[in-house]
Scaffold this motif. Structure first.
Motif, PDB file in Angstrom:
ATOM      1  N   THR A  33       0.810  -0.991   0.177  1.00  0.00           N
ATOM      2  CA  THR A  33      -0.569   0.137   0.079  1.00  0.00           C
ATOM      3  C   THR A  33       0.991   1.327  -0.273  1.00  0.00           C
ATOM      4  O   THR A  33       0.717   2.359  -0.541  1.00  0.00           O
ATOM      5  N   TYR A  34       1.622   1.563   0.951  1.00  0.00           N
ATOM      6  CA  TYR A  34       2.737   2.607   1.074  1.00  0.00           C
ATOM      7  C   TYR A  34       3.395   2.159  -0.497  1.00  0.00           C
ATOM      8  O   TYR A  34       3.223   3.621  -1.102  1.00  0.00           O
ATOM      9  N   MET A  37       1.061   4.282  -2.845  1.00  0.00           N
ATOM     10  CA  MET A  37       1.001   5.517  -2.466  1.00  0.00           C
ATOM     11  C   MET A  37       1.968   6.553  -3.017  1.00  0.00           C
ATOM     12  O   MET A  37       2.608   7.377  -3.641  1.00  0.00           O
ATOM     13  N   GLU A  40       1.648   7.228  -6.157  1.00  0.00           N
ATOM     14  CA  GLU A  40       0.674   7.917  -7.052  1.00  0.00           C
ATOM     15  C   GLU A  40       1.803   9.421  -6.360  1.00  0.00           C
ATOM     16  O   GLU A  40       1.120  10.000  -7.336  1.00  0.00           O
ATOM     17  N   ALA A  82      -7.492   8.683  -6.123  1.00  0.00           N
ATOM     18  CA  ALA A  82      -6.786   7.615  -5.572  1.00  0.00           C
ATOM     19  C   ALA A  82      -7.522   6.557  -5.386  1.00  0.00           C
ATOM     20  O   ALA A  82      -8.165   6.192  -5.788  1.00  0.00           O
ATOM     21  N   THR A  86      -5.563   3.166  -0.798  1.00  0.00           N
ATOM     22  CA  THR A  86      -4.696   4.520  -1.021  1.00  0.00           C
ATOM     23  C   THR A  86      -5.011   5.294   0.324  1.00  0.00           C
ATOM     24  O   THR A  86      -4.899   6.449   1.167  1.00  0.00           O
ATOM     25  N   ARG A  87      -7.252   5.372  -0.434  1.00  0.00           N
ATOM     26  CA  ARG A  87      -7.570   6.837  -0.414  1.00  0.00           C
ATOM     27  C   ARG A  87      -8.046   5.913   0.972  1.00  0.00           C
ATOM     28  O   ARG A  87      -7.866   7.297   2.131  1.00  0.00           O
ATOM     29  N   TYR A  90      -5.736   7.685   2.949  1.00  0.00           N
ATOM     30  CA  TYR A  90      -5.234   9.066   2.696  1.00  0.00           C
ATOM     31  C   TYR A  90      -6.078   9.907   3.897  1.00  0.00           C
ATOM     32  O   TYR A  90      -6.449  11.210   3.650  1.00  0.00           O
ATOM     33  N   ILE A 106      -0.760  13.314   1.870  1.00  0.00           N
ATOM     34  CA  ILE A 106      -0.461  12.953   0.383  1.00  0.00           C
ATOM     35  C   ILE A 106       0.345  14.681   1.289  1.00  0.00           C
ATOM     36  O   ILE A 106       1.326  13.747  -0.032  1.00  0.00           O
ATOM     37  N   MET A 109       3.381  12.381   1.520  1.00  0.00           N
ATOM     38  CA  MET A 109       4.372  12.012   0.216  1.00  0.00           C
ATOM     39  C   MET A 109       4.582  12.628  -1.091  1.00  0.00           C
ATOM     40  O   MET A 109       6.116  12.537  -0.679  1.00  0.00           O
TER      41      MET A 109
END
Length: 161
Positions: A33-34, A37, A40, A82, A86-87, A90, A106, A109
């Motif tokens: 997942t990281y 992110m 993105e 997203a 990831t959302r 967020y 975000i 990131m």
């Protein structure tokens, strides 16, 4: 309503970032997942640096060269576009009390997407012959779907509102 998880300074480590979001750095799913992110954020960096280039700014590009309004717009774009996994993270940093809504997750990131490409991270050993000047090994400046994804998502979001 403010973020559900307290803001973490942009300069804090990835380990502290994982802790703040309640992620286990040893968990493969959390690391995946990281990585999503991060991708993105890299895609956003490509869009932002293209905008800087179009404005006549010469590389190397730095996070501080981006106006707050442009950064806020890109934060909203990332949030709206997203991936579901990831959302979900967020949301933890989403601050609806700000106008436009802020998002420290975000923002962290994005700052790190620039940090590891602007030459400030002197502690990492990077083989520039094989990796260019990209910072984190394995990252690329452009993703497979390129900078147009953000524009498409932004356009779709405008149609929906």
């Amino acid at each position: 309503m403010g973020p559900t998880h307290p803001v973490l300074a942009q300069s804090e480590s990835k380990g502290r970032f994982f802790e703040r979001l309640g992620l286990d750095k040893d968990n493969a799913s959390a690391r995946d997942t990281y990585a999503k992110m991060k991708q993105e954020a890299i895609d956003a960096r490509v869009r932002l640096t293209a905008a800087l280039a179009n404005a006549g700014v010469e590389p190397p590009y730095d996070h501080s060269q981006i106006s707050e309004a442009t950064l806020q717009s890109e934060i909203q774009n990332i949030y709206q576009c997203a991936a579901p996994e990831t959302r979900a993270l967020y949301v933890l940093g989403h601050d609806r009390d700000q106008t436009p809504p802020g998002n420290w997750v975000i923002r962290w990131m994005l700052w790190h997407a620039f940090r590891y490409r602007d030459g400030r991270n002197r502690n990492r050993k990077v083989n520039k012959a094989s990796n260019g000047d990209k910072g984190d090994k394995g990252d690329t400046e452009a993703s497979a779907h390129g900078p147009s994804v953000g524009l498409i998502c932004r356009f779709q979001h405008q149609l929906e509102t």
